[in-house]
Scaffold this motif. Sequence first.
Motif, PDB file in Angstrom:
ATOM      1  N   SER A 185      61.211 -27.080  12.186  1.00 15.58           N
ATOM      2  CA  SER A 185      61.412 -26.777  13.600  1.00 15.58           C
ATOM      3  C   SER A 185      60.117 -26.325  14.276  1.00 15.58           C
ATOM      4  N   GLY A 186      59.218 -25.682  13.531  1.00 16.83           N
ATOM      5  CA  GLY A 186      57.935 -25.286  14.113  1.00 16.83           C
ATOM      6  C   GLY A 186      57.105 -26.489  14.498  1.00 16.83           C
ATOM      7  N   TYR A 187      57.161 -27.537  13.692  1.00 14.94           N
ATOM      8  CA  TYR A 187      56.435 -28.773  13.970  1.00 14.94           C
ATOM      9  C   TYR A 187      57.008 -29.440  15.218  1.00 14.94           C
ATOM     10  N   LEU A 188      58.338 -29.501  15.299  1.00 11.76           N
ATOM     11  CA  LEU A 188      58.994 -30.088  16.463  1.00 11.76           C
ATOM     12  C   LEU A 188      58.673 -29.285  17.709  1.00 11.76           C
ATOM     13  N   GLU A 189      58.670 -27.969  17.573  1.00 16.89           N
ATOM     14  CA  GLU A 189      58.332 -27.111  18.708  1.00 16.89           C
ATOM     15  C   GLU A 189      56.914 -27.384  19.187  1.00 16.89           C
TER      16      GLU A 189
END
Length: 80
Positions: A12-16
């Motif tokens: 999710s950090g990458y997507l964010e």
Amino acid sequence: MLKIVPDPPLHSGYLEDILVQATEYATCAAAVVQQAMSLGFRSPASVLMLTSLHELETLKALLESAVTHVQMRPKHPICH
């Protein structure tokens, strides 16, 4: 050729990070269109520029909403 093993889910950090960067690009593109409109350019193209500005502002709002949604999701550690 079929893949036997599916891709792991995106962290999710990458997507964010991707969503934040896309929001920044939309903001910059909208600023360029606003600057072009402020130069007093009047022609049929100005209608297209105004439409582009509207679309970029809508895109920015959608991306900001997606960033908020990703930030609100519970963080799960990546399983190895």
